[in-house]
Design a protein around this motif. Structure first.
Motif, PDB file in Angstrom:
ATOM      1  N   LYS A 144       0.838  -1.206   0.000  1.00  0.00           N
ATOM      2  CA  LYS A 144       0.000   0.000   0.000  1.00  0.00           C
ATOM      3  C   LYS A 144       0.871   1.255   0.000  1.00  0.00           C
ATOM      4  O   LYS A 144       0.630   2.191  -0.771  1.00  0.00           O
ATOM      5  CB  LYS A 144      -0.917  -0.014   1.231  1.00  0.00           C
ATOM      6  N   SER A 203      -1.624  -6.870  -7.483  1.00  0.00           N
ATOM      7  CA  SER A 203      -2.671  -5.877  -7.210  1.00  0.00           C
ATOM      8  C   SER A 203      -3.984  -6.549  -6.814  1.00  0.00           C
ATOM      9  O   SER A 203      -4.669  -6.099  -5.895  1.00  0.00           O
ATOM     10  CB  SER A 203      -2.895  -4.989  -8.440  1.00  0.00           C
ATOM     11  N   LYS A 204      -4.329  -7.631  -7.495  1.00  0.00           N
ATOM     12  CA  LYS A 204      -5.575  -8.329  -7.165  1.00  0.00           C
ATOM     13  C   LYS A 204      -5.497  -8.981  -5.794  1.00  0.00           C
ATOM     14  O   LYS A 204      -6.491  -9.028  -5.057  1.00  0.00           O
ATOM     15  CB  LYS A 204      -5.927  -9.336  -8.246  1.00  0.00           C
ATOM     16  N   TYR A 212      -3.739  -7.802  -3.243  1.00  0.00           N
ATOM     17  CA  TYR A 212      -3.901  -6.693  -2.304  1.00  0.00           C
ATOM     18  C   TYR A 212      -5.364  -6.273  -2.205  1.00  0.00           C
ATOM     19  O   TYR A 212      -5.902  -6.097  -1.110  1.00  0.00           O
ATOM     20  CB  TYR A 212      -3.038  -5.488  -2.700  1.00  0.00           C
ATOM     21  N   ARG A 213      -6.021  -6.104  -3.351  1.00  0.00           N
ATOM     22  CA  ARG A 213      -7.432  -5.692  -3.336  1.00  0.00           C
ATOM     23  C   ARG A 213      -8.304  -6.726  -2.640  1.00  0.00           C
ATOM     24  O   ARG A 213      -9.249  -6.362  -1.922  1.00  0.00           O
ATOM     25  CB  ARG A 213      -7.928  -5.426  -4.751  1.00  0.00           C
ATOM     26  N   ALA A 232      -7.700  -6.146   1.086  1.00  0.00           N
ATOM     27  CA  ALA A 232      -8.312  -4.900   1.547  1.00  0.00           C
ATOM     28  C   ALA A 232      -9.835  -4.998   1.561  1.00  0.00           C
ATOM     29  O   ALA A 232     -10.494  -4.538   2.495  1.00  0.00           O
ATOM     30  CB  ALA A 232      -7.854  -3.731   0.666  1.00  0.00           C
ATOM     31  N   THR A 233     -10.400  -5.624   0.536  1.00  0.00           N
ATOM     32  CA  THR A 233     -11.855  -5.784   0.475  1.00  0.00           C
ATOM     33  C   THR A 233     -12.337  -6.717   1.571  1.00  0.00           C
ATOM     34  O   THR A 233     -13.367  -6.469   2.211  1.00  0.00           O
ATOM     35  CB  THR A 233     -12.275  -6.306  -0.915  1.00  0.00           C
ATOM     36  N   ASP A 241     -12.802 -12.048  -7.692  1.00  0.00           N
ATOM     37  CA  ASP A 241     -12.485 -11.579  -9.036  1.00  0.00           C
ATOM     38  C   ASP A 241     -11.891 -12.730  -9.848  1.00  0.00           C
ATOM     39  O   ASP A 241     -11.262 -13.631  -9.296  1.00  0.00           O
ATOM     40  CB  ASP A 241     -11.468 -10.437  -8.955  1.00  0.00           C
TER      41      ASP A 241
END
Length: 158
Positions: A13, A63-64, A66-67, A70-71, A84
């Motif tokens: 991040k 990135s996915k 991390y997302r 975070a989600t 995803d």
């Protein structure tokens, strides 16, 4: 609930925020070059080269991952949920990022028509399918405070 304090993801991040701040600064510098020196200036040509070299610091699989983390934190989930679809080129980076972050399991809840591809790609990346499961997430909907039950497949990251 999942640990909100994951040092690996927090570092990703931080790096991402630094890159974004530099991107905003580059964009402002471009406009300044255009305004003061014009579209045909050597400085603008150099700016385009610099901007092209300033690639985002992470691959899409990172990135996915991390997302997803975070989600999952924002939804108050007990485990990392991946909802995803991952392209073949993203799977290895996704799995390796979870391993580096110390994540031991994740729940795959994607419902696209290409789910079977991801299942086989997870296995090829060394993940073990533990089985079907249902997870609970807290969604941010207008006035809806009730948790949502979501069907998924739990994987361990051997």
């Amino acid at each position: 609930m999942m640990n909100k304090n994951n040092a690996y993801f927090e570092e990703l991040k931080r790096i991402g925020h630094e890159w974004e701040a530099a991107r905003i600064e580059r964009k402002a510098r471009k406009q300044q070059i255009i305004d003061t020196l014009g579209w045909e200036s050597d400085e603008l040509k150099a700016w385009y080269e610099e901007d092209a070299a300033a690639k985002f610091p992470f691959e899409q699989g990172v990135s996915k991952a991390y997302r997803a983390w975070a989600t999952s934190i924002s939804r108050k989930e007990d485990e990392l949920e991946m909802d995803d679809f991952l392209w073949e080129r993203e799977v290895t980076d996704f799995v390796e990022t979870l391993r580096k972050a110390g994540i031991k399991t994740f729940v795959y809840t994607n419902q696209s028509t290409a789910v079977m591809e991801n299942l086989h790609q997870f296995a090829a990346a060394g993940c073990t399918m533990e089985g079907l499961c249902t997870i609970t997430r807290q969604e941010c909907r207008w006035g809806d405070e009730e948790p949502t039950k979501v069907m998924g497949i739990r994987f361990s990251l051997d």
